[in-house]
Design a protein around this motif. Sequence first.
Motif, PDB file in Angstrom:
ATOM      1  N   LYS A   7       0.802  -1.215   0.000  1.00  0.00           N
ATOM      2  CA  LYS A   7       0.000   0.000   0.000  1.00  0.00           C
ATOM      3  C   LYS A   7       0.840   1.272   0.000  1.00  0.00           C
ATOM      4  O   LYS A   7       0.307   2.358  -0.139  1.00  0.00           O
ATOM      5  CB  LYS A   7      -0.944   0.015   1.202  1.00  0.00           C
ATOM      6  CG  LYS A   7      -2.094  -0.953   1.063  1.00  0.00           C
ATOM      7  CD  LYS A   7      -2.924  -1.047   2.311  1.00  0.00           C
ATOM      8  CE  LYS A   7      -3.542   0.257   2.695  1.00  0.00           C
ATOM      9  NZ  LYS A   7      -4.465   0.138   3.837  1.00  0.00           N
ATOM     10  N   SER A   8       2.132   1.142   0.149  1.00  0.00           N
ATOM     11  CA  SER A   8       2.980   2.334   0.227  1.00  0.00           C
ATOM     12  C   SER A   8       3.166   2.949  -1.154  1.00  0.00           C
ATOM     13  O   SER A   8       2.926   2.326  -2.184  1.00  0.00           O
ATOM     14  CB  SER A   8       4.332   1.974   0.826  1.00  0.00           C
ATOM     15  OG  SER A   8       5.041   1.135  -0.050  1.00  0.00           O
ATOM     16  N   ASN A   9       3.606   4.188  -1.156  1.00  0.00           N
ATOM     17  CA  ASN A   9       3.851   4.907  -2.392  1.00  0.00           C
ATOM     18  C   ASN A   9       5.347   5.197  -2.489  1.00  0.00           C
ATOM     19  O   ASN A   9       5.787   6.326  -2.391  1.00  0.00           O
ATOM     20  CB  ASN A   9       3.037   6.205  -2.416  1.00  0.00           C
ATOM     21  CG  ASN A   9       3.176   6.926  -3.730  1.00  0.00           C
ATOM     22  OD1 ASN A   9       3.504   6.324  -4.739  1.00  0.00           O
ATOM     23  ND2 ASN A   9       2.956   8.224  -3.714  1.00  0.00           N
ATOM     24  N   THR A  10       6.112   4.151  -2.669  1.00  0.00           N
ATOM     25  CA  THR A  10       7.564   4.287  -2.742  1.00  0.00           C
ATOM     26  C   THR A  10       8.058   3.709  -4.060  1.00  0.00           C
ATOM     27  O   THR A  10       7.303   3.101  -4.824  1.00  0.00           O
ATOM     28  CB  THR A  10       8.233   3.535  -1.578  1.00  0.00           C
ATOM     29  OG1 THR A  10       7.900   2.148  -1.675  1.00  0.00           O
ATOM     30  CG2 THR A  10       7.791   4.087  -0.240  1.00  0.00           C
ATOM     31  N   LEU A  11       9.326   3.901  -4.304  1.00  0.00           N
ATOM     32  CA  LEU A  11       9.941   3.345  -5.500  1.00  0.00           C
ATOM     33  C   LEU A  11       9.890   1.813  -5.479  1.00  0.00           C
ATOM     34  O   LEU A  11       9.739   1.177  -6.515  1.00  0.00           O
ATOM     35  CB  LEU A  11      11.388   3.834  -5.614  1.00  0.00           C
ATOM     36  CG  LEU A  11      12.174   3.364  -6.828  1.00  0.00           C
ATOM     37  CD1 LEU A  11      11.524   3.890  -8.104  1.00  0.00           C
ATOM     38  CD2 LEU A  11      13.607   3.809  -6.737  1.00  0.00           C
ATOM     39  N   PHE A  12       9.953   1.249  -4.285  1.00  0.00           N
ATOM     40  CA  PHE A  12       9.883  -0.202  -4.149  1.00  0.00           C
ATOM     41  C   PHE A  12       8.544  -0.740  -4.660  1.00  0.00           C
ATOM     42  O   PHE A  12       8.498  -1.755  -5.344  1.00  0.00           O
ATOM     43  CB  PHE A  12      10.101  -0.612  -2.688  1.00  0.00           C
ATOM     44  CG  PHE A  12       9.989  -2.082  -2.462  1.00  0.00           C
ATOM     45  CD1 PHE A  12      10.970  -2.943  -2.912  1.00  0.00           C
ATOM     46  CD2 PHE A  12       8.875  -2.611  -1.821  1.00  0.00           C
ATOM     47  CE1 PHE A  12      10.860  -4.308  -2.711  1.00  0.00           C
ATOM     48  CE2 PHE A  12       8.765  -3.974  -1.615  1.00  0.00           C
ATOM     49  CZ  PHE A  12       9.754  -4.823  -2.066  1.00  0.00           C
ATOM     50  N   SER A  13       7.457  -0.063  -4.322  1.00  0.00           N
ATOM     51  CA  SER A  13       6.148  -0.541  -4.775  1.00  0.00           C
ATOM     52  C   SER A  13       5.964  -0.356  -6.280  1.00  0.00           C
ATOM     53  O   SER A  13       5.249  -1.128  -6.910  1.00  0.00           O
ATOM     54  CB  SER A  13       5.025   0.154  -4.007  1.00  0.00           C
ATOM     55  OG  SER A  13       5.074   1.546  -4.209  1.00  0.00           O
ATOM     56  N   ILE A  14       6.623   0.659  -6.854  1.00  0.00           N
ATOM     57  CA  ILE A  14       6.576   0.816  -8.313  1.00  0.00           C
ATOM     58  C   ILE A  14       7.341  -0.319  -8.987  1.00  0.00           C
ATOM     59  O   ILE A  14       6.885  -0.886  -9.978  1.00  0.00           O
ATOM     60  CB  ILE A  14       7.160   2.185  -8.726  1.00  0.00           C
ATOM     61  CG1 ILE A  14       6.296   3.314  -8.194  1.00  0.00           C
ATOM     62  CG2 ILE A  14       7.282   2.295 -10.234  1.00  0.00           C
ATOM     63  CD1 ILE A  14       6.907   4.684  -8.383  1.00  0.00           C
ATOM     64  N   LEU A  15       8.501  -0.654  -8.455  1.00  0.00           N
ATOM     65  CA  LEU A  15       9.313  -1.734  -9.032  1.00  0.00           C
ATOM     66  C   LEU A  15       8.729  -3.105  -8.759  1.00  0.00           C
ATOM     67  O   LEU A  15       9.069  -4.077  -9.435  1.00  0.00           O
ATOM     68  CB  LEU A  15      10.739  -1.652  -8.499  1.00  0.00           C
ATOM     69  CG  LEU A  15      11.537  -0.419  -8.920  1.00  0.00           C
ATOM     70  CD1 LEU A  15      12.893  -0.425  -8.231  1.00  0.00           C
ATOM     71  CD2 LEU A  15      11.688  -0.363 -10.417  1.00  0.00           C
ATOM     72  N   LEU A  16       7.855  -3.196  -7.768  1.00  0.00           N
ATOM     73  CA  LEU A  16       7.247  -4.481  -7.422  1.00  0.00           C
ATOM     74  C   LEU A  16       6.296  -4.966  -8.521  1.00  0.00           C
ATOM     75  O   LEU A  16       6.183  -6.176  -8.733  1.00  0.00           O
ATOM     76  CB  LEU A  16       6.504  -4.343  -6.089  1.00  0.00           C
ATOM     77  CG  LEU A  16       6.089  -5.613  -5.389  1.00  0.00           C
ATOM     78  CD1 LEU A  16       7.321  -6.443  -5.062  1.00  0.00           C
ATOM     79  CD2 LEU A  16       5.341  -5.276  -4.112  1.00  0.00           C
ATOM     80  N   ILE A  17       5.673  -4.043  -9.226  1.00  0.00           N
ATOM     81  CA  ILE A  17       4.729  -4.443 -10.287  1.00  0.00           C
ATOM     82  C   ILE A  17       5.435  -5.230 -11.388  1.00  0.00           C
ATOM     83  O   ILE A  17       5.004  -6.334 -11.726  1.00  0.00           O
ATOM     84  CB  ILE A  17       3.973  -3.212 -10.823  1.00  0.00           C
ATOM     85  CG1 ILE A  17       3.023  -2.672  -9.758  1.00  0.00           C
ATOM     86  CG2 ILE A  17       3.197  -3.557 -12.089  1.00  0.00           C
ATOM     87  CD1 ILE A  17       2.272  -1.422 -10.162  1.00  0.00           C
ATOM     88  N   PRO A  18       6.525  -4.735 -11.994  1.00  0.00           N
ATOM     89  CA  PRO A  18       7.185  -5.568 -13.015  1.00  0.00           C
ATOM     90  C   PRO A  18       7.795  -6.851 -12.473  1.00  0.00           C
ATOM     91  O   PRO A  18       7.787  -7.884 -13.159  1.00  0.00           O
ATOM     92  CB  PRO A  18       8.280  -4.657 -13.576  1.00  0.00           C
ATOM     93  CG  PRO A  18       8.026  -3.314 -13.081  1.00  0.00           C
ATOM     94  CD  PRO A  18       7.128  -3.411 -11.916  1.00  0.00           C
ATOM     95  N   VAL A  19       8.290  -6.821 -11.233  1.00  0.00           N
ATOM     96  CA  VAL A  19       8.887  -8.033 -10.657  1.00  0.00           C
ATOM     97  C   VAL A  19       7.819  -9.119 -10.484  1.00  0.00           C
ATOM     98  O   VAL A  19       8.047 -10.281 -10.831  1.00  0.00           O
ATOM     99  CB  VAL A  19       9.595  -7.708  -9.319  1.00  0.00           C
ATOM    100  CG1 VAL A  19       9.979  -8.965  -8.576  1.00  0.00           C
ATOM    101  CG2 VAL A  19      10.806  -6.832  -9.566  1.00  0.00           C
ATOM    102  N   ILE A  20       6.662  -8.732  -9.953  1.00  0.00           N
ATOM    103  CA  ILE A  20       5.565  -9.702  -9.800  1.00  0.00           C
ATOM    104  C   ILE A  20       5.136 -10.221 -11.167  1.00  0.00           C
ATOM    105  O   ILE A  20       4.901 -11.419 -11.346  1.00  0.00           O
ATOM    106  CB  ILE A  20       4.384  -9.066  -9.043  1.00  0.00           C
ATOM    107  CG1 ILE A  20       4.743  -8.841  -7.580  1.00  0.00           C
ATOM    108  CG2 ILE A  20       3.138  -9.943  -9.137  1.00  0.00           C
ATOM    109  CD1 ILE A  20       3.701  -8.065  -6.801  1.00  0.00           C
TER     110      ILE A  20
END
Length: 190
Positions: A7-20
Amino acid sequence: MLLRILKSNTLFSILLIPVIGILFWMHSFRSPALLDIKMANGAMPLYYLVYNFMKGWEFWQVLIAFFLVLINSFIVAQLGSMFLFLKKRSYLPGIIYLITVSSLQALHSLLPVHLATLLILISIYFIFDTYHKPVEITFTFNASFFLALASLVYLPALVLFPLVWIAIFVLQKSENWRLLIIDRKSTRLN
């Protein structure tokens, strides 16, 4: 803790979409299967043009489908935060969309649904963007145009055409009845 990270709005959560997405689509990248044309229910002429062009290139079909699903998930996340459906900006709706679509192995190919979803999401953006705009005729036209393109790719997208007229009534606070007449006259002329 995992939900808080998602639920966070960080660079990690943006990069999590392509990784998943890569984790879910890895098997399809290794051994791409040719799309059975019977899976393309509701396909229209614009999709068959793309399908005939990509025939024989199984890996590229899977890769293009992956990028379409990835773009769609980013658009879903942006729609949720741009129009304040959620209290806090989050990429969770995009991750949920990506997991939902990627969990079925049969959807790991270039289907008309992927192309139509992209066009419908762009149309929804224009529909929501008409809220209290002084020049809403162009936004209404753009929304109708992208829905028409979506219906040229995937026939069941025709069900969403009343959405444009409903959006004019709901999202426009002014009594601008001329928009419906302009839309009706333009559809009669075509």
